[in-house]
Design an enzyme around this catalytic site. Structure first.
Site: not given
Length: 356
Positions: A143, A170, A173, A265, A305, A332
């Site tokens: 990440r 991402h 996600q 988001d 998310c 997830r």
């Protein structure tokens, strides 16, 4: 001599009268489903690198693992003896917990590394880091800030590299988002997704994948906050290839018109804190509300998310039955488990393939 299963097990119980104690879990649950998709050894840096069938396979595997482990209570040590390096330059709740608990649930050993433990390209070159991790672990989930760091890790490593989030994409996600929508609607093809917010990494991953499922995408971003033009160009090519609608506007209500799924988001991603005042002004009118939902289809749902701020979506929507955010958060775990199993083993789903 008893016939061996494909995993070296005789399939015979070692204790008379107790079925399956000497058989592996493959034999106890039936042989793996035959499929032409094989992702073992691959990286997952962006969904652009994955075909429609490969992404569907990951979702199928996630659904399979969720049903077998959560619903049926099966024990599947698919990653026993394997280890995962988890490199986190950015803090996380869902990415860390889903990966760490999911990898452990499958019998593996996750190793969490922050910038206090490993600072990519600072105290050691990315090339050296990739070589060392390749000799000590079976895969890396990173990440990071820069997508280029992931690309270099993947180039130099001999083990799978998984994008746990970068400033560009991402992907893990979006897998959770699609699994959630498939569970709710029973299919994905023909759904319309409306993105209301920043042209960020999450939107980029949707742009790289939605059309592959036959989903339409309507995007509203404030002027000056549009997605990367190079990514848009690729998305437009996908839209033509799969005969889907791809629409861009700066009007949130126009983007929400007739949609099945409203998605947003954070307006201020990590590293953008100094832009808060500018962004809060630019995103006025972008809050997801029931009033905006009146523009959508009657069956509309909401995704985010997380973590969420009230200015992005009000409480009435966020905590309503239309909100799928907590199912999305749980997924997830099942989707990252599917990624790890697919990249590190020969496992194939046992259960029927969902409708996509």
């Amino acid at each position: 001599m008893p016939a061996l299963c494909g995993y070296g097990c005789s399939g015979q119980p070692r204790v008379e009268g107790v079925r399956g104690l000497g058989a592996c879990f493959w034999c106890r649950s039936g042989q793996p489903t035959q499929t032409n998709v094989n992702l073992k050894g691959r990286d997952l840096l962006t969904l652009q690198n994955y075909t429609a069938e490969e992404i569907k396979y990951l979702l199928w595997t996630a659904s399979d693992l969720k049903q077998r482990i959560k619903d049926k209570g099966e024990y599947l040590p698919l990653l026993q003896g394997k280890s995962l390096a988890m490199i986190f330059e950015k803090r996380s709740t869902r990415t860390r917990l889903s990966t760490e608990t999911g990898f452990a649930l499958l019998g593996g050993h996750p190793c969490f590394l922050t910038t206090q433990d490993i600072h990519l390209g600072v105290n050691e070159s990315l090339t050296d880091t990739a070589w060392v991790l390749s000799s000590l672990t079976n895969a890396v989930l990173a990440r990071v800030y820069k997508q280029s760091d992931l690309d270099l890790l993947a180039k130099e490593a001999s083990i799978p590299i998984v994008n746990g989030l970068s400033d560009s994409y991402h992907p893990i996600q979006i897998l959770a988002d699609y699994l959630t929508l498939q569970e709710h609607y029973g299919y994905l093809k023909g759904l319309t997704i409306s993105w209301i917010g920043d042209g960020n990494n999450v939107l980029n991953s949707i742009l790289m994948s939605a059309a592959k499922f036959g989903m339409h995408l309507r995007v509203a971003t404030p002027k000056g906050f549009e997605p990367d033009p190079n990514i848009v160009k690729v998305a437009e090519e996908y839209s033509k290839e799969y005969s889907t609608e791809l629409f861009f506007t700066s009007d949130p209500l126009e983007a929400a018109s007739g949609t099945n799924v409203l998605v947003t988001d954070t307006w201020i991603s990590m590293g953008q804190e100094k832009e808060k005042a500018e962004r809060m002004k630019a995103f006025q009118g972008y809050q997801i509300t029931m009033q905006m939902g009146k523009q959508a289809a009657s069956d509309w749902t909401f995704l985010h998310c997380l973590p969420r701020k009230p200015e992005e979506v009000d409480d009435e929507v966020f905590y309503s039955p239309r909100s799928l955010v907590f199912q999305e958060a749980e997924n997830r775990k099942w989707t990252i488990m599917a990624v790890m199993v697919s990249l590190l083993t020969d496992y194939s789903p046992q259960l029927q393939k969902p409708t996509f």
